[in-house]
Design an enzyme around this catalytic site. Structure first.
Site, short mmCIF file in Angstrom:
data_model
loop_
_atom_site.label_atom_id
_atom_site.label_comp_id
_atom_site.label_asym_id
_atom_site.label_seq_id
_atom_site.Cartn_x
_atom_site.Cartn_y
_atom_site.Cartn_z
N SER A 10 14.22 -21.58 25.76
CA SER A 10 14.76 -22.59 24.94
C SER A 10 15.85 -21.76 23.73
O SER A 10 15.99 -22.52 22.57
CB SER A 10 13.58 -23.27 24.05
OG SER A 10 13.05 -24.09 24.94
N GLY A 17 15.38 -17.63 30.93
CA GLY A 17 14.18 -18.33 30.80
C GLY A 17 14.56 -20.12 31.08
O GLY A 17 15.86 -20.38 30.76
N HIS A 18 13.58 -20.95 30.89
CA HIS A 18 13.89 -22.49 31.01
C HIS A 18 14.53 -22.85 29.67
O HIS A 18 14.03 -22.50 28.51
CB HIS A 18 12.78 -23.18 31.47
CG HIS A 18 11.49 -22.90 30.67
ND1 HIS A 18 10.37 -23.53 30.90
CD2 HIS A 18 11.27 -22.30 29.81
CE1 HIS A 18 9.21 -23.05 30.33
NE2 HIS A 18 9.79 -22.14 29.43
N ASN A 19 15.50 -23.62 30.02
CA ASN A 19 15.96 -24.35 28.89
C ASN A 19 16.97 -23.53 27.91
O ASN A 19 17.36 -23.87 26.52
CB ASN A 19 15.00 -25.29 27.76
CG ASN A 19 14.30 -26.49 28.71
OD1 ASN A 19 13.46 -26.21 29.30
ND2 ASN A 19 15.24 -27.25 28.77
N GLN A 24 8.08 -28.58 36.03
CA GLN A 24 9.28 -28.15 35.26
C GLN A 24 10.26 -29.39 35.95
O GLN A 24 10.98 -28.99 36.95
CB GLN A 24 9.76 -26.85 35.77
CG GLN A 24 8.85 -25.64 35.16
CD GLN A 24 8.66 -25.59 33.76
OE1 GLN A 24 9.81 -25.31 33.06
NE2 GLN A 24 7.66 -26.01 33.33
#
Lengths: 336, 336, 336
Positions: free
Chosen positions: C256, C236-238, C195
């Site tokens: 995302s 969460g990521h992004n 990541q």
């Protein structure tokens, strides 16, 4: 680090279309990548970004080659290709051995290659294998075993007796081996039941930030090899999770439930206690699983969002759904 | 520790069937128990393990005595018997008084029998009563009161002004008294509202790992005597929870809601703010409670998992459920 | 601190009805307030407390003035008035500069006005601006930027590279920048994807206890200015969250996803990955959002609690809901 496209193609086992000597130093999204960067297309949702990408190369399926304006690496599973390129370009940082002067260590069984950060507590009779990293503020109780190359990032708590395998990653705020929720009702009051089991975690297990895994009431809570768990997941006492199962964020799994191998559990799903889910089951996000699942396959129960007006009207009907069914039965009888 | 079956029968108030001198040193499941161990049968789901158990004795109901191949202790509530046996065989570890040299203590009101671990902070004007255990990494703010025999396992945060009663257990990662979610909208921007209340927790309260209990906006958040809370529960500001209520993992309770005595709230249930739930209410797992509950009883709204094909078709109908109802009304009118 | 009603009226921009010299030293609820205290009525649910309030003054709407037995401050938005009075009477505590002797600091870029508590770790190349407060047990990695006046209460973890703006508040147990849940399937086994993005958090962002915000896989997770996040939220990521959006407790937002400005997301809602929600969307508690939302408005999918008997019958029908629809279609054809 810089690799040629040829080196990367070989590393990720892809078919090279374009300049083998093109140099790659980074991986980025189709939208943001620029010269010297490689990207990937694994979700057609992002296909429109392919045609205008400024990446030097893109990993994609054969079917998308026609739309690719730059060098391409073709393979069946471009997402796996991306994973392997990222791992090549961003290898794990090397652990510097040493125990921080502020750490509070009560065990002699710590391998000399281990790195222990500031304000770490390690209890007695605990074994820590080679190349383990224990970040700042971690609290490691008594009688614990941690396998080679495992990393506890920061503020991780391992309660007494817990076993963690090799190559594990435990993110900040993880708590392993706290007491399970064991209470018995004694004339209206709750009596705590000692939780005398522990937790055994296999090799290659990753556990996300602030996730909790309770110790067994009797016997152990077990998380098998290769299991991947996201953030803020709650795993109750005596749960068993089979190899290579992946669990997304905010999932709750109640006590004594057994989950098979290679399952995928979507975000915020809730799984009742004392049930069994076989191998290769996919549970979609926000699904409630109240009973055992005996066949592999995809399962769901989530209700997708509606505009609030529609929702209110539907709920009004839903509250009398069985009555609606009875009314239809009555009509069916009449119409015969 | 070893006890005879007679001693155990007397301790848990059960009727002994078998050898009174049989020695018991451990408790385990029907499936895993061996000689010298006692087990129990409280859930008929596990009846098939009874007939082949290797335990020396089993605690069970009279109706299951016929299927028991070994010594038996008969009682109405075998689960309570198990709890009491486990408590007999696994008493709480004794606290060794002392303050770790690394702790950072700003209060003089700490009883000499208290145990404080490494890297603990204790603020000013904080009172800690006899036999309290404060494990590694706990952060105890100013103006706090902690009652006798309470245990904070590790990395527990108590913010200023919080009161905790006697015999409490707070598991790792618990945060008590962080600011509630108090914001007011000022022309499209959010303005933080100071949270000037606190949290009062009664006696015999257990709070699971990574659970959070917010301080009151005005007045206190209150958790009454005997309440048991599992992991990763979120309790909003100014919530009141009545005596001996039990709350399973991943539950969220929004601000200013009042929950009665002896309620049982299932895992991942969500309870809206500003409502009231009377005593003796059972809320099943994954239920959403949007309105006050005025009668004791069992409540639910969770939707159980279906295979994804069926689910998709049902959802398609559900989106137009009120329209389906209207169509049935039309048919009913016609058929008159 | 004591203010006259006239001073308060001016400060919160309200119309004074009553004694301008009345002295106010505290704010409390209508039910609990006494002489010298001011209260407010913003929710008609609490109207019955107005008539018997012992407060010296009440902030309320013009329409409620007739029922007010004491001095009144009249304004359109009494809740905002309450927020501003509370802020006046309870200003932020002043930070005392200084670095605790036990802290473990590897950076030289710390402003002299900063306060750093015990057992704090600060990595290398990290910049901490004026008047920042870093409470006990916080772990601040390498290459981090923290803007002026931001406060990390206790046990907050910021992983490497994270940026936090000005005037932020991060409550205990918050983890910012842990790895996102990035795994690729390689013949049945999961391969971790590095990541390599980070997290950027704007100005005036508040993040509740034990909330987690993952770092980007590629590129950053972004939380824009003025966003307010409650406890135990998982981001969460992004993910991108637009300005002045408010997110209640226990919400999960998968990777995302892009959320617009001024949205309000109710407790325990779940939002899928890779979708987009426009500005000014309100999502009610426990709603599942599986698809993009393209129009501002209110959305819901939660199912409210029913008594368990009704629930069981409704669920039985629900499992065959599409079949019910087919049966109605058949009746409709017949009745033509």
């Amino acid at each position: 680090m810089i690799y040629t496209l040829q080196e990367i193609a070989k590393h990720i086992n892809a078919e090279l279309h374009g300049d083998p000597d093109c140099e790659i130093r980074n991986v980025d999204t189709l939208e943001n990548a620029s010269t010297g960067e490689i990207s990937f297309l694994s979700n057609n949702r992002y296909l429109h970004f392919l045609k205008s990408t400024k990446a030097s190369a893109v990993i994609l399926k054969a079917e998308n080659l026609v739309d690719c304006p730059v060098h391409a690496l073709v393979m069946e599973n471009p997402y796996l290709g991306y994973a392997n390129v990222a791992r090549l370009l961003y290898p794990d940082t090397v652990i510097e051995p040493g125990i921080h002067v502020s750490a509070n260590i009560h065990s002699v069984n710590i391998h000399p290659t281990v790195c222990i950060g500031p304000y770490v507590t390690v209890g007695s009779n605990t074994k820590i294998a080679a190349n383990v990293y224990i970040g700042p503020g971690c609290i490691i109780g008594n009688d614990i075993t941690i396998g080679e190359d495992t990393r506890l990032i920061a503020n991780v708590v391992l309660c007494h007796g817990v076993e963690i395998g090799k190559r594990g990653i435990l993110h900040p705020g993880v708590v392993i081996g706290a007491d399970g929720f064991g209470i018995a009702n004694d004339n209206g009051k709750w009596l705590k039941i000692p939780q005398i089991g522990s937790v055994k975690i296999g090799n290659d297990v990753e556990i996300g930030a602030n996730t909790t895994v309770d110790r067994g009431a009797l016997g152990n809570t077990i998380i098998d090899d290769g299991v991947k768990i996201d953030n803020q997941v709650q795993i109750g006492h005596n749960v068993y999770i089979g190899e290579h199962t992946a669990i997304a964020g905010c999932v709750g799994i109640a006590g004594s439930t057994k989950i098979g191998k290679r399952c995928m559990i979507g975000g915020a799903a809730g799984i009742s206690g004392h049930i069994e889910i076989v191998d290769d089951v996919i549970i979609m996000a926000m699904t409630g699983v109240a009973n055992s699942i005996k066949k592999p396959g995809v399962y769901a129960s989530g209700v997708p969002a509606m505009d609030a007006k529609t929702w209110r009207k539907n709920i009004a009907t839903y509250k009398h759904l069985y009555a609606l069914n009875s009314r239809v039965i009555k009509l069916e009888k009449k119409s015969k």
